[in-house]
Design a protein around this motif. Sequence first.
Motif, PDB file in Angstrom:
ATOM      1  N   ILE A  91       0.840  -1.192   0.000  1.00 51.54           N
ATOM      2  CA  ILE A  91       0.000   0.000   0.000  1.00 51.54           C
ATOM      3  C   ILE A  91       0.880   1.249   0.000  1.00 51.54           C
ATOM      4  CG2 ILE A  91      -1.834   1.244   1.175  1.00 51.54           C
ATOM      5  CD1 ILE A  91      -2.737  -1.474   0.232  1.00 51.54           C
ATOM      6  N   PHE A  92       0.748   2.047  -1.046  1.00 52.98           N
ATOM      7  CA  PHE A  92       1.528   3.288  -1.141  1.00 52.98           C
ATOM      8  C   PHE A  92       0.733   4.412  -0.475  1.00 52.98           C
ATOM      9  CE2 PHE A  92       3.002   0.482  -4.430  1.00 52.98           C
ATOM     10  CZ  PHE A  92       4.370   0.629  -4.376  1.00 52.98           C
ATOM     11  N   ASP A  93       1.365   5.072   0.490  1.00 49.98           N
ATOM     12  CA  ASP A  93       0.719   6.101   1.290  1.00 49.98           C
ATOM     13  C   ASP A  93       0.549   7.378   0.463  1.00 49.98           C
ATOM     14  OD1 ASP A  93       0.982   8.552   3.261  1.00 49.98           O
ATOM     15  OD2 ASP A  93       0.272   6.869   4.468  1.00 49.98           O
ATOM     16  N   SER A  94      -0.687   7.729   0.137  1.00 51.20           N
ATOM     17  CA  SER A  94      -0.970   8.860  -0.752  1.00 51.20           C
ATOM     18  C   SER A  94      -0.429  10.173  -0.199  1.00 51.20           C
ATOM     19  CB  SER A  94      -2.480   8.983  -0.985  1.00 51.20           C
ATOM     20  OG  SER A  94      -2.993   7.828  -1.595  1.00 51.20           O
ATOM     21  N   GLU A  95      -0.672  10.428   1.069  1.00 52.02           N
ATOM     22  CA  GLU A  95      -0.232  11.696   1.660  1.00 52.02           C
ATOM     23  C   GLU A  95       1.279  11.849   1.585  1.00 52.02           C
ATOM     24  OE1 GLU A  95      -0.446  14.156   5.907  1.00 52.02           O
ATOM     25  OE2 GLU A  95      -1.600  12.304   5.631  1.00 52.02           O
ATOM     26  N   SER A  96       2.000  10.760   1.794  1.00 48.46           N
ATOM     27  CA  SER A  96       3.462  10.801   1.745  1.00 48.46           C
ATOM     28  C   SER A  96       3.953  11.214   0.360  1.00 48.46           C
ATOM     29  CB  SER A  96       4.035   9.436   2.126  1.00 48.46           C
ATOM     30  OG  SER A  96       5.424   9.396   1.911  1.00 48.46           O
ATOM     31  N   TYR A  97       3.311  10.688  -0.696  1.00 49.69           N
ATOM     32  CA  TYR A  97       3.743  11.008  -2.062  1.00 49.69           C
ATOM     33  C   TYR A  97       3.265  12.386  -2.507  1.00 49.69           C
ATOM     34  CZ  TYR A  97       5.613   6.343  -2.825  1.00 49.69           C
ATOM     35  OH  TYR A  97       6.388   5.209  -2.759  1.00 49.69           O
ATOM     36  N   LEU A  98       2.089  12.808  -2.028  1.00 50.62           N
ATOM     37  CA  LEU A  98       1.560  14.114  -2.421  1.00 50.62           C
ATOM     38  C   LEU A  98       2.243  15.252  -1.669  1.00 50.62           C
ATOM     39  CD1 LEU A  98      -2.242  13.226  -2.653  1.00 50.62           C
ATOM     40  CD2 LEU A  98      -0.665  13.673  -4.546  1.00 50.62           C
ATOM     41  N   LYS A  99       2.758  14.948  -0.479  1.00 52.51           N
ATOM     42  CA  LYS A  99       3.455  15.966   0.323  1.00 52.51           C
ATOM     43  C   LYS A  99       4.829  15.436   0.729  1.00 52.51           C
ATOM     44  CE  LYS A  99      -0.927  17.661   2.218  1.00 52.51           C
ATOM     45  NZ  LYS A  99      -1.709  17.903   3.475  1.00 52.51           N
ATOM     46  N   PRO A 100       5.727  15.263  -0.255  1.00 55.32           N
ATOM     47  CA  PRO A 100       7.031  14.642   0.031  1.00 55.32           C
ATOM     48  C   PRO A 100       7.903  15.455   0.981  1.00 55.32           C
ATOM     49  CG  PRO A 100       7.013  15.585  -2.169  1.00 55.32           C
ATOM     50  CD  PRO A 100       5.602  15.638  -1.677  1.00 55.32           C
ATOM     51  N   LEU A 101       7.693  16.782   1.027  1.00 56.39           N
ATOM     52  CA  LEU A 101       8.526  17.608   1.905  1.00 56.39           C
ATOM     53  C   LEU A 101       8.244  17.333   3.378  1.00 56.39           C
ATOM     54  CD1 LEU A 101       8.499  21.062   0.035  1.00 56.39           C
ATOM     55  CD2 LEU A 101      10.250  19.268   0.005  1.00 56.39           C
ATOM     56  N   SER A 102       7.104  16.764   3.660  1.00 58.17           N
ATOM     57  CA  SER A 102       6.770  16.456   5.053  1.00 58.17           C
ATOM     58  C   SER A 102       7.580  15.280   5.581  1.00 58.17           C
ATOM     59  CB  SER A 102       5.286  16.133   5.184  1.00 58.17           C
ATOM     60  OG  SER A 102       4.975  14.911   4.519  1.00 58.17           O
ATOM     61  N   ARG A 103       8.146  14.481   4.640  1.00 59.49           N
ATOM     62  CA  ARG A 103       8.937  13.306   4.997  1.00 59.49           C
ATOM     63  C   ARG A 103       8.195  12.432   6.012  1.00 59.49           C
ATOM     64  NH1 ARG A 103      13.778  13.726   2.596  1.00 59.49           N
ATOM     65  NH2 ARG A 103      14.457  11.790   3.597  1.00 59.49           N
ATOM     66  N   LYS A 104       6.915  12.254   5.732  1.00 59.69           N
ATOM     67  CA  LYS A 104       6.071  11.454   6.617  1.00 59.69           C
ATOM     68  C   LYS A 104       6.570  10.017   6.692  1.00 59.69           C
ATOM     69  CE  LYS A 104       1.410   9.540   7.021  1.00 59.69           C
ATOM     70  NZ  LYS A 104       0.089   9.382   6.370  1.00 59.69           N
ATOM     71  N   LYS A 105       6.617   9.489   7.909  1.00 58.91           N
ATOM     72  CA  LYS A 105       6.997   8.094   8.100  1.00 58.91           C
ATOM     73  C   LYS A 105       5.760   7.213   8.017  1.00 58.91           C
ATOM     74  CE  LYS A 105      11.077   8.944  10.996  1.00 58.91           C
ATOM     75  NZ  LYS A 105      11.730   8.649  12.295  1.00 58.91           N
ATOM     76  N   VAL A 106       5.906   6.051   7.433  1.00 54.89           N
ATOM     77  CA  VAL A 106       4.774   5.132   7.304  1.00 54.89           C
ATOM     78  C   VAL A 106       4.892   4.031   8.348  1.00 54.89           C
ATOM     79  CG1 VAL A 106       4.469   5.598   4.853  1.00 54.89           C
ATOM     80  CG2 VAL A 106       5.979   3.750   5.572  1.00 54.89           C
ATOM     81  N   ASP A 107       3.787   3.370   8.587  1.00 52.17           N
ATOM     82  CA  ASP A 107       3.745   2.309   9.590  1.00 52.17           C
ATOM     83  C   ASP A 107       4.539   1.089   9.140  1.00 52.17           C
ATOM     84  OD1 ASP A 107       2.095   3.880  11.181  1.00 52.17           O
ATOM     85  OD2 ASP A 107       0.289   3.103  10.208  1.00 52.17           O
ATOM     86  N   LYS A 108       4.795   0.201  10.070  1.00 51.47           N
ATOM     87  CA  LYS A 108       5.473  -1.052   9.759  1.00 51.47           C
ATOM     88  C   LYS A 108       4.457  -2.050   9.194  1.00 51.47           C
ATOM     89  CE  LYS A 108       9.031  -0.571  13.336  1.00 51.47           C
ATOM     90  NZ  LYS A 108       9.653  -1.188  14.546  1.00 51.47           N
ATOM     91  N   PRO A 109       4.938  -3.082   8.495  1.00 52.86           N
ATOM     92  CA  PRO A 109       4.026  -4.100   7.961  1.00 52.86           C
ATOM     93  C   PRO A 109       3.186  -4.734   9.062  1.00 52.86           C
ATOM     94  CG  PRO A 109       6.189  -4.319   6.958  1.00 52.86           C
ATOM     95  CD  PRO A 109       6.329  -3.305   8.059  1.00 52.86           C
ATOM     96  N   VAL A 110       1.971  -5.078   8.712  1.00 56.20           N
ATOM     97  CA  VAL A 110       1.027  -5.677   9.657  1.00 56.20           C
ATOM     98  C   VAL A 110       0.556  -7.011   9.099  1.00 56.20           C
ATOM     99  CG1 VAL A 110      -1.203  -5.442  10.803  1.00 56.20           C
ATOM    100  CG2 VAL A 110       0.268  -3.435  10.513  1.00 56.20           C
ATOM    101  N   MET A 111       0.577  -8.049   9.914  1.00 59.64           N
ATOM    102  CA  MET A 111       0.124  -9.374   9.500  1.00 59.64           C
ATOM    103  C   MET A 111      -1.189  -9.701  10.189  1.00 59.64           C
ATOM    104  SD  MET A 111       3.746 -11.471   9.633  1.00 59.64           S
ATOM    105  CE  MET A 111       4.254 -10.637  11.146  1.00 59.64           C
TER     106      MET A 111
END
Length: 222
Positions: free
Chosen positions: A181-201
């Motif tokens: 899953i590609f995080d939309s907010e992270s790609y639309l606002k790259p300057l924020s350098r948002k960190k994404v969550d770890k994989p979930v099983m």
Amino acid sequence: MVPIKSLPRAWLSGSEQHAHFTARHKHAGELLLGLRDYQTGDAFRHIDWRASARSGDVKVREFEQLEHPHLCLMINNHESLNIGEAPANALEHSLILAASLARFALQAGLGLSVYLPDGQYMTISRHHQLQYFFEALAGITPSTNTTESFTPKAGCICVSFQTDKHLMSITPTPAKHWRIIFDSESYLKPLSRKKVDKPVMSGNEVTIPVGAHSSLTEVFNG
């Protein structure tokens, strides 16, 4: 492409077909059955020297060959993935990961099949087929067409590429499913350098978040 050294073992568990891939011995894909007398042509690496010394006869370890995981890549070119500027573009990242997983699967001797956006289904077992797949990936462009729902074969590990705003329709089957899953907010606002969550099983499903600044190399090698 990015180097992939091994698939995370925790992600492989949970389906009967792949339970033995996390084998307790070093020969992945093989299950130790027991010992038997040496026969001409047996691999020397299978000789059990201690058992041979005890019995006075050369003994070899006998293995049952088990089916390796079969990866099924579901390529998605919906325009919802075309977010972010190069080189941090979600669609481009999905194609990089797809190519990298395909190369790893072929080198590791795993089963490999692919669903392309035009409806074409490919089974890849030879390097020339892999090259054809790479050429197909290079020609993929964003589309407004909604990707058709997929019904993967039972027993495979299906790998899908999608965003959190546009999820693909996957018909449930007795299969593992890795949702990248590609995080939309992270790609639309790259300057924020948002960190994404770890994989979930959760059961047979693994959700693998990827952001604009995620290390693609670490997605599968972390």
